[in-house]
Enzyme design. Structure first.
Site, PDB file in Angstrom:
ATOM      1  N   ASP A 108     -30.108 -39.486  23.472  1.00 42.95           N
ATOM      2  CA  ASP A 108     -30.311 -40.804  22.688  1.00 42.95           C
ATOM      3  C   ASP A 108     -31.179 -40.510  21.184  1.00 42.95           C
ATOM      4  OD1 ASP A 108     -29.034 -42.420  24.597  1.00 42.95           O
ATOM      5  OD2 ASP A 108     -30.857 -42.360  25.724  1.00 42.95           O
ATOM      6  N   LYS A 162     -28.378 -37.495  17.576  1.00 40.10           N
ATOM      7  CA  LYS A 162     -27.491 -36.523  17.413  1.00 40.10           C
ATOM      8  C   LYS A 162     -26.311 -36.852  16.634  1.00 40.10           C
ATOM      9  CE  LYS A 162     -27.399 -35.346  21.456  1.00 40.10           C
ATOM     10  NZ  LYS A 162     -28.551 -36.400  22.016  1.00 40.10           N
ATOM     11  N   HIS A 182     -22.714 -41.350  21.634  1.00 38.35           N
ATOM     12  CA  HIS A 182     -23.207 -41.165  20.253  1.00 38.35           C
ATOM     13  C   HIS A 182     -22.738 -42.452  19.429  1.00 38.35           C
ATOM     14  CE1 HIS A 182     -23.474 -36.408  20.876  1.00 38.35           C
ATOM     15  NE2 HIS A 182     -24.415 -37.192  21.553  1.00 38.35           N
ATOM     16  N   GLN A 197     -26.357 -35.230  25.194  1.00 33.48           N
ATOM     17  CA  GLN A 197     -27.616 -35.554  26.054  1.00 33.48           C
ATOM     18  C   GLN A 197     -28.905 -34.671  25.646  1.00 33.48           C
ATOM     19  OE1 GLN A 197     -25.225 -34.387  29.100  1.00 33.48           O
ATOM     20  NE2 GLN A 197     -25.480 -36.294  30.352  1.00 33.48           N
TER      21      GLN A 197
END
Length: 422
Positions: A12, A15, A40, A223
């Site tokens: 979180d 990215k 995402h 992740q």
């Protein structure tokens, strides 16, 4: 320049935004691990897109996107994601989205096994998304999983599912849950598999051809490093290698092809699910939640929030070989009068600058903080380093000094243009 983008915290980190921003200069965007347990969120062209399996590069319309062999793929979930993106005006063709024929497939019994095992752990639960990711990776490691290539001949898939269900049904029966027949499994996934088959191919030659032709490849991590199966806060982590090395093993491109590793972190710390989090702070969590921030893109769960933890970041920078830092949601701290940075842990009276491996060490880890003044100025309109308040610059410089990598990108808002290159 071939670049790996990886998260340095518990996921979180933003990215997707960084990948989306850098995709303009990329030719290919690839995913190498994880499944649809990752989410995402990207804001672009006035729209909000939530991606789980499809690489963020798909939003540009002219980039080749690759789902690599290291990804575990829920075919039904991926088809739903593709449909949603197409309804939002995104074009997805077999030329734009390639899926490795070596990717393992998440099947209905994997999801049930995931939920059953999580329930059995009770108060010691891992906090999984119950989407079957762990059991699918377990089948892969046990050499009893099914890959997309196995579904190119349904009779082969049927034989393999028959064998796998013998043990899976025994486990489900033990938990008092409904069992599966091979026909039930195939009936659920057959339409999705058929829809995806035009995208399925051996992606390794495509990646190597692009590399040899000096095209730019962007690897989108899912992740975060603290969820890595080897380097994360074991056992409260995911089932894949979320660090930079996973991008190579999960795609088929060697480490010699990588030029740069961008590590993404928030200007503070968040976590979803169970497990240790030494800098967790209830007041900071309430602050972000009151602003409507820090809720999971995949599950909607409220994230646990805490002060910036450079003990964890220091380790993550080392393990990933980070060459550049991307610090996101700096604007989230705009209203704070003072800020804390965890520089070390106190464990049984000893100072530790790297995270412990023992579970008891995590239980005893007490943050040692430095306190810095906040800036209490809106940073969302800043477009350069010089536009930032002096206290914000000081905070970012101290972060860089503590973790051993330069800050090269700063996120100061959700929009694509709210990205500062240092």
């Amino acid at each position: 320049m071939n670049t790996i983008i990886c998260g340095l915290q518990w996921g979180d980190e933003g990215k997707g935004k960084i990948v989306d921003y850098l995709t303009e200069s990329a030719d290919l965007v690839a995913r190498g691990q994880g499944g649809n347990n990752a989410g995402h969120t990207v804001l672009a062209n006035g729209k909000k897109y939530i991606l789980h399996l499809v690489p963020s590069g798909i939003l540009w319309g002219d980039k080749t996107c690759i789902i690599g062999n290291g990804v575990v793929m829920d075919p039904v979930g991926l088809c739903k994601e593709i449909t949603t993106l197409e309804e939002q005006g995104i074009t997805i063709t077999p030329e734009l989205l390639l899926i490795s024929d070596r990717a393992h497939v998440v099947l209905p019994y994997h999801r049930e096994l995931d939920a059953a095992r999580e329930a059995a752990l009770g108060k010691n639960k891992i906090g999984t998304t119950k989407r079957g990711i762990g059991p699918t990776y377990a089948d892969k490691a046990n050499r009893i999983g099914l890959r997309l290539a196995d579904f190119q001949d349904e009779e082969t898939a049927r034989e393999l599912i028959d064998i796998r269900l013998q043990e899976a049904n025994e486990t489900l029966t033990r938990y008092g849950l409904p069992t599966f027949t091979t026909d039930q499994v195939l009936d659920e996934v057959r339409p999705a598999i058929a829809r995806l088959m035009p995208h399925v191919t051996n992606v390794i030659p495509t990646l190597h051809k692009a590399w040899k032709e000096n095209k730019t490849i962007l690897f989108e991590g899912a992740q975060g490093s603290l969820l890595d199966i080897d380097f994360g806060t074991y056992p409260f982590l995911t089932s894949s290698n979320t660090t930079a090395g996973g991008a190579c093993t999960g795609s088929g491109l060697p480490p010699t092809a990588i030029d740069r590793v961008i590590g993404v972190c928030k200007a503070y710390t968040t976590r979803v699910g169970s497990g240790p989090m030494p800098t967790e702070n209830d007041e900071l969590s309430a602050f972000f939640h009151a602003l409507g921030m820090e809720f999971g893109a995949t599950t909607g769960r409220a994230r646990r929030c805490g002060w910036l933890d450079t003990v964890l970041l220091r380790m993550a920078v080392m393990v990933n070989g980070v060459t550049d830092l991307a610090v996101t949601i700096v604007d989230g701290l705009d209203e704070r009068e003072s800020l804390k940075i965890c520089v070390a842990y106190d464990i049984d009276g000893e100072r530790h600058e790297f995270p412990p491996a023992t579970r008891s060490g995590w239980d005893k880890a007490t943050p040692i903080y430095e306190e810095l003044p906040g800036w209490q100025t809106d940073t969302t309109s800043a477009r350069s380093w010089d536009d930032l308040p002096e206290n914000a610059k000081a905070y970012l410089n101290r972060l860089s000094e503590l973790v051993g990598a330069p800050v090269s990108f700063i996120g100061n808002g959700p929009e694509r243009e709210q990205t500062i290159i240092v």
